[in-house]
Design a protein around this motif. Structure first.
Motif, mmCIF file in Angstrom:
data_model
loop_
_atom_site.group_PDB
_atom_site.id
_atom_site.type_symbol
_atom_site.label_atom_id
_atom_site.label_comp_id
_atom_site.label_asym_id
_atom_site.label_seq_id
_atom_site.Cartn_x
_atom_site.Cartn_y
_atom_site.Cartn_z
ATOM 1 N N VAL A 33 40.712 28.122 96.169
ATOM 2 C CA VAL A 33 39.845 29.303 96.195
ATOM 3 C C VAL A 33 39.946 30.010 97.536
ATOM 4 C CG1 VAL A 33 37.450 30.058 96.137
ATOM 5 C CG2 VAL A 33 38.265 28.385 94.477
ATOM 6 N N ARG A 34 40.001 29.240 98.632
ATOM 7 C CA ARG A 34 40.028 29.850 99.944
ATOM 8 C C ARG A 34 41.305 30.659 100.145
ATOM 9 N NH1 ARG A 34 41.877 29.063 105.035
ATOM 10 N NH2 ARG A 34 42.976 27.156 104.546
ATOM 11 N N ARG A 35 42.483 30.090 99.789
ATOM 12 C CA ARG A 35 43.728 30.777 100.048
ATOM 13 C C ARG A 35 43.922 31.966 99.124
ATOM 14 N NH1 ARG A 35 46.097 25.606 100.100
ATOM 15 N NH2 ARG A 35 47.275 26.164 98.250
ATOM 16 N N VAL A 36 43.657 31.771 97.855
ATOM 17 C CA VAL A 36 43.864 32.841 96.890
ATOM 18 C C VAL A 36 42.768 33.895 97.022
ATOM 19 C CG1 VAL A 36 43.996 33.390 94.434
ATOM 20 C CG2 VAL A 36 45.069 31.299 95.300
ATOM 21 N N GLY A 37 41.563 33.450 97.378
ATOM 22 C CA GLY A 37 40.428 34.360 97.428
ATOM 23 C C GLY A 37 40.604 35.516 98.381
ATOM 24 N N VAL A 38 41.239 35.312 99.551
ATOM 25 C CA VAL A 38 41.399 36.392 100.510
ATOM 26 C C VAL A 38 42.217 37.523 99.903
ATOM 27 C CG1 VAL A 38 42.369 37.032 102.756
ATOM 28 C CG2 VAL A 38 41.175 34.852 102.498
ATOM 29 N N ARG A 39 43.290 37.187 99.231
ATOM 30 C CA ARG A 39 44.127 38.225 98.629
ATOM 31 C C ARG A 39 43.396 38.929 97.503
ATOM 32 N NH1 ARG A 39 48.148 34.178 99.332
ATOM 33 N NH2 ARG A 39 48.070 33.596 97.118
ATOM 34 N N ARG A 40 42.647 38.163 96.721
ATOM 35 C CA ARG A 40 41.917 38.780 95.611
ATOM 36 C C ARG A 40 40.825 39.709 96.127
ATOM 37 N NH1 ARG A 40 39.791 34.459 91.586
ATOM 38 N NH2 ARG A 40 39.199 36.350 90.449
ATOM 39 N N VAL A 41 40.122 39.273 97.205
ATOM 40 C CA VAL A 41 39.108 40.134 97.804
ATOM 41 C C VAL A 41 39.748 41.413 98.335
ATOM 42 C CG1 VAL A 41 37.469 40.359 99.716
ATOM 43 C CG2 VAL A 41 37.538 38.249 98.384
ATOM 44 N N ALA A 42 40.916 41.276 98.982
ATOM 45 C CA ALA A 42 41.609 42.443 99.530
ATOM 46 C C ALA A 42 41.997 43.416 98.420
ATOM 47 C CB ALA A 42 42.842 41.993 100.310
ATOM 48 N N GLU A 43 42.513 42.883 97.297
ATOM 49 C CA GLU A 43 42.915 43.743 96.180
ATOM 50 C C GLU A 43 41.710 44.479 95.593
ATOM 51 O OE1 GLU A 43 44.779 41.064 93.511
ATOM 52 O OE2 GLU A 43 46.551 40.754 94.780
ATOM 53 N N LEU A 44 40.617 43.754 95.392
ATOM 54 C CA LEU A 44 39.442 44.370 94.796
ATOM 55 C C LEU A 44 38.822 45.418 95.719
ATOM 56 C CD1 LEU A 44 37.472 44.441 92.431
ATOM 57 C CD2 LEU A 44 36.198 42.579 93.505
ATOM 58 N N ALA A 45 38.854 45.161 97.041
ATOM 59 C CA ALA A 45 38.264 46.093 98.002
ATOM 60 C C ALA A 45 39.204 47.224 98.385
ATOM 61 C CB ALA A 45 37.834 45.340 99.264
ATOM 62 N N GLY A 46 40.510 47.082 98.025
ATOM 63 C CA GLY A 46 41.476 48.113 98.364
ATOM 64 C C GLY A 46 41.849 48.145 99.827
ATOM 65 N N ALA A 103 33.023 42.933 97.427
ATOM 66 C CA ALA A 103 34.127 42.304 96.702
ATOM 67 C C ALA A 103 34.079 40.785 96.839
ATOM 68 C CB ALA A 103 35.465 42.838 97.221
ATOM 69 N N ALA A 104 33.788 40.305 98.047
ATOM 70 C CA ALA A 104 33.711 38.855 98.274
ATOM 71 C C ALA A 104 32.590 38.240 97.446
ATOM 72 C CB ALA A 104 33.504 38.578 99.756
ATOM 73 N N ALA A 105 31.436 38.920 97.417
ATOM 74 C CA ALA A 105 30.311 38.398 96.646
ATOM 75 C C ALA A 105 30.622 38.411 95.154
ATOM 76 C CB ALA A 105 29.060 39.233 96.938
ATOM 77 N N SER A 106 31.299 39.449 94.692
ATOM 78 C CA SER A 106 31.643 39.546 93.275
ATOM 79 C C SER A 106 32.557 38.415 92.833
ATOM 80 C CB SER A 106 32.325 40.894 92.989
ATOM 81 O OG SER A 106 31.462 41.968 93.302
ATOM 82 N N LEU A 107 33.444 37.998 93.733
ATOM 83 C CA LEU A 107 34.408 36.947 93.407
ATOM 84 C C LEU A 107 33.913 35.550 93.780
ATOM 85 C CD1 LEU A 107 37.600 38.802 94.663
ATOM 86 C CD2 LEU A 107 37.024 38.314 92.278
ATOM 87 N N GLY A 108 32.745 35.481 94.409
ATOM 88 C CA GLY A 108 32.223 34.186 94.824
ATOM 89 C C GLY A 108 32.979 33.585 95.982
ATOM 90 N N TYR A 109 33.592 34.469 96.791
ATOM 91 C CA TYR A 109 34.378 33.991 97.931
ATOM 92 C C TYR A 109 33.470 33.699 99.123
ATOM 93 C CZ TYR A 109 37.559 33.988 101.899
ATOM 94 O OH TYR A 109 38.240 33.639 103.030
#
Length: 339
Positions: free
Chosen positions: A10-23, A50-56
């Motif tokens: 979650v930690r490694r993948v989450g940063v990229r997912r947060v970045a994508e969602l936040a643009g 974005a972080a809160a939405s993804l639970g990061y």
């Protein structure tokens, strides 16, 4: 199926997912999720949403805090820095110490700002800054807390220097002294000007409220050598003052030692009060105003760590205390009347 812990994935993948969602970029995500970094409010809010939405959740990490001090080898600065370091190390963080007492080193520091992009926060120990220096430090975009100085506008941990000096001189007045002299820091030393002014004001307050006259003011500095120089000046006067307040214990120790070597009885002829409760004060039986220096450093570090965690830093003022030892007594005339 991988055997890696789920939270690591979650930690490694989450940063990229947060970045994508936040643009934004992954680097921007890291900055936006750290307090005090130079990111616009709009971007920070978008990344946090974005972080809160993804639970990061931001992983814990080692922080680096820069500490600026004028004279790291002197007792006050060393004690304050030790307090800062004890809190940071206990929390697993790192401290960088920068000496800004030497004019050349100070100019180089502010010209190059070697801490830029390398530290998460800054603690300034009893080292005032001019407008250009404050602007340079503010531009770093990290939380800043100060120990001692009252002029920066940054959150401060310290004491009431004016009240402490007033208590010192009130003690001498209460013993019956008049014409109380002052051994002062150098008023032209801009980095410590606020402390000098506050302690001078406290000396003047106590004299004014008691109706006593002011003795000579010796603007020599705050180390042992300054006290030696002050004693030399006093010994050239037609008449010695019966009491002296020194803005620092180190100067008071140099003063007492030199007067005694010259055959002057302390406190029989001259009473002396210092300020700090330096480690030498008890050894030399010096009456002084004690202040909790290491505690100030500890509170400053905790305040800064709180700011980095999202809690705004606030001012904290610690009490001083009069410590009566063997360098003060009533002046000779008063002792004789007392029998």
């Amino acid at each position: 199926m991988t055997d890696e812990p789920v939270h690591e994935i979650v930690r490694r993948v989450g940063v990229r997912r947060v970045a994508e969602l936040a643009g934004v970029s992954a680097a921007t995500v890291s900055r936006a999720l750290r307090a005090g970094t130079p990111v616009s409010d709009e971007t920070r809010q978008r990344v946090r949403w974005a972080a809160a939405s993804l639970g990061y959740r931001t992983p814990s990490r080692r922080l680096t805090v820069a500490v600026l001090a004028r004279f790291p080898g002197r007792w006050f600065f060393a004690e304050a820095v030790a307090g800062v370091e004890s809190v940071l190390s206990a929390a697993g963080h790192t401290m960088q110490l920068h000496n800004v007492g030497d004019p050349g080193a100070r100019a180089h520091f502010f010209a190059t700002l070697p801490v830029r992009g390398r530290v998460d926060g800054l603690i300034v120990v009893a080292s005032g800054a001019d407008a250009a220096e404050r602007a340079a430090l503010d531009a770093l975009g990290v939380p800043i807390v100060v120990v001692g100085d009252t002029t920066s506008g940054w959150p401060r941990t310290g004491i009431d220097d004016r009240a402490g000096a007033r208590a010192a001189v009130r003690h001498l007045v209460g013993l019956g002294h008049d014409g109380i002299a002052l051994v002062s820091f150098d008023p032209d030393e801009a980095c410590g000007r606020s402390t000098t002014r506050a302690r001078y004001a406290g000396w003047a307050d106590a004299l004014a409220e008691s109706g006593r006259t002011a003795g000579p003011v010796l603007e020599v500095g705050g180390d042992v050598g300054s006290g030696v120089a002050a004693a030399g000046e006093l010994l050239t006067l037609p008449r010695l003052p019966t009491a002296v307040f020194a803005m620092a214990d180190e100067a008071a120790v140099g003063l007492v030692r030199t007067l005694r070597r010259a055959g002057v009885d302390v406190p029989g002829q001259v009473s002396v009060v210092g300020f700090d409760d330096h480690e030498m004060a008890a050894v030399t039986d010096l009456t002084t105003i004690g202040q909790p220096v290491r505690r100030q450093g500890e509170l400053a570090a905790r305040s800064l760590l709180g700011a980095l965690a999202g809690t705004p830093a606030t001012d904290a003022e610690l009490p001083t205390r009069l410590v009566v030892r063997g360098t003060t007594a009533p002046p000779p005339g008063v002792r004789e009347r007392m029998g």
